[in-house]
Design a protein around this motif. Structure first.
Motif, PDB file in Angstrom:
ATOM      1  N   ASN A   1      43.417  50.605  34.067  1.00 35.59           N
ATOM      2  CA  ASN A   1      43.312  49.615  32.998  1.00 35.59           C
ATOM      3  C   ASN A   1      43.645  48.239  33.577  1.00 35.59           C
ATOM      4  O   ASN A   1      44.629  48.076  34.287  1.00 35.59           O
ATOM      5  CB  ASN A   1      44.295  49.981  31.875  1.00 35.59           C
ATOM      6  CG  ASN A   1      44.159  49.103  30.663  1.00 35.59           C
ATOM      7  OD1 ASN A   1      44.154  47.888  30.759  1.00 35.59           O
ATOM      8  ND2 ASN A   1      44.077  49.728  29.507  1.00 35.59           N
TER       9      ASN A   1
ATOM     10  N   ASN B   1      43.579  48.165  23.275  1.00 34.53           N
ATOM     11  CA  ASN B   1      43.293  49.151  24.329  1.00 34.53           C
ATOM     12  C   ASN B   1      44.155  48.966  25.570  1.00 34.53           C
ATOM     13  O   ASN B   1      43.821  49.478  26.638  1.00 34.53           O
ATOM     14  CB  ASN B   1      41.815  49.080  24.714  1.00 34.53           C
ATOM     15  CG  ASN B   1      40.949  49.746  23.688  1.00 34.53           C
ATOM     16  OD1 ASN B   1      40.969  50.965  23.542  1.00 34.53           O
ATOM     17  ND2 ASN B   1      40.205  48.945  22.940  1.00 34.53           N
TER      18      ASN B   1
ATOM     19  N   THR C   1      44.945  52.269  27.127  1.00 37.72           N
ATOM     20  CA  THR C   1      43.846  53.203  27.321  1.00 37.72           C
ATOM     21  C   THR C   1      43.522  53.301  28.812  1.00 37.72           C
ATOM     22  O   THR C   1      43.124  52.305  29.428  1.00 37.72           O
ATOM     23  CB  THR C   1      42.592  52.733  26.554  1.00 37.72           C
ATOM     24  OG1 THR C   1      42.929  52.597  25.173  1.00 37.72           O
ATOM     25  CG2 THR C   1      41.450  53.722  26.714  1.00 37.72           C
TER      26      THR C   1
ATOM     27  N   TYR D   1      40.331  51.537  30.828  1.00 34.45           N
ATOM     28  CA  TYR D   1      39.713  50.475  30.013  1.00 34.45           C
ATOM     29  C   TYR D   1      39.629  49.183  30.820  1.00 34.45           C
ATOM     30  O   TYR D   1      40.563  48.798  31.506  1.00 34.45           O
ATOM     31  CB  TYR D   1      40.535  50.236  28.736  1.00 34.45           C
ATOM     32  CG  TYR D   1      39.941  49.185  27.833  1.00 34.45           C
ATOM     33  CD1 TYR D   1      38.935  49.502  26.934  1.00 34.45           C
ATOM     34  CD2 TYR D   1      40.381  47.864  27.888  1.00 34.45           C
ATOM     35  CE1 TYR D   1      38.385  48.546  26.111  1.00 34.45           C
ATOM     36  CE2 TYR D   1      39.839  46.898  27.061  1.00 34.45           C
ATOM     37  CZ  TYR D   1      38.839  47.240  26.179  1.00 34.45           C
ATOM     38  OH  TYR D   1      38.289  46.287  25.370  1.00 34.45           O
TER      39      TYR D   1
END
Length: 129
Positions: free
Chosen positions: A90, A32, A35, A38
């Protein structure tokens, strides 16, 4: 096995389960990394296990209490609330994730070797009879 080795093999087995879960969570963080929003997840269990074992030892039936403490210990999944230096929110640090994954793999291998050595000693002792 507890009768032969005390709680050693049980404790090693539980640690291996926890390390396996930590590896899984670390790999999920790596997957991730791109992402948006995240937040890094991580597993904690050493401190929880240590506290349970301390509470269990010293009682009238210490061996059974320690065995119960080992089996009742659960890993905790945590989400890092650290700020991100990235604009997408993130906060996965790939360098840290790679270090953690390698460290976890080494710890798992150490635990596996420990169990194998215990079982080899048992096998060697059984051959003597």
């Amino acid at each position: 096995m507890a009768g032969l080795y005390g709680n050693g093999v049980e404790l090693t087995e539980k640690m291996m389960d926890f390390l396996w879960e930590r590896q899984r969570v670390g790999l999920n963080n790596v997957a991730n990394v791109d992402t948006p929003g995240y937040k890094t997840r991580y597993i904690t269990f050493e401190e929880t296990l240590r506290k349970k074992l301390q509470r269990a030892s010293g009682g009238p039936d210490t061996k059974a209490a320690v065995y119960g403490a080992i089996h009742s210990a659960r890993a905790g999944l945590n989400i890092s609330q650290e700020e991100s230096s990235r604009l997408d929110g993130n906060n996965v640090d790939m360098d840290q994730e790679q270090v953690d994954l390698v460290r976890t793999a080494y710890e798992y291998q150490f635990m596996l070797n420990s169990v194998n050595n215990d079982l080899k000693r048992l096998q060697s002792a059984a051959k003597a009879f």
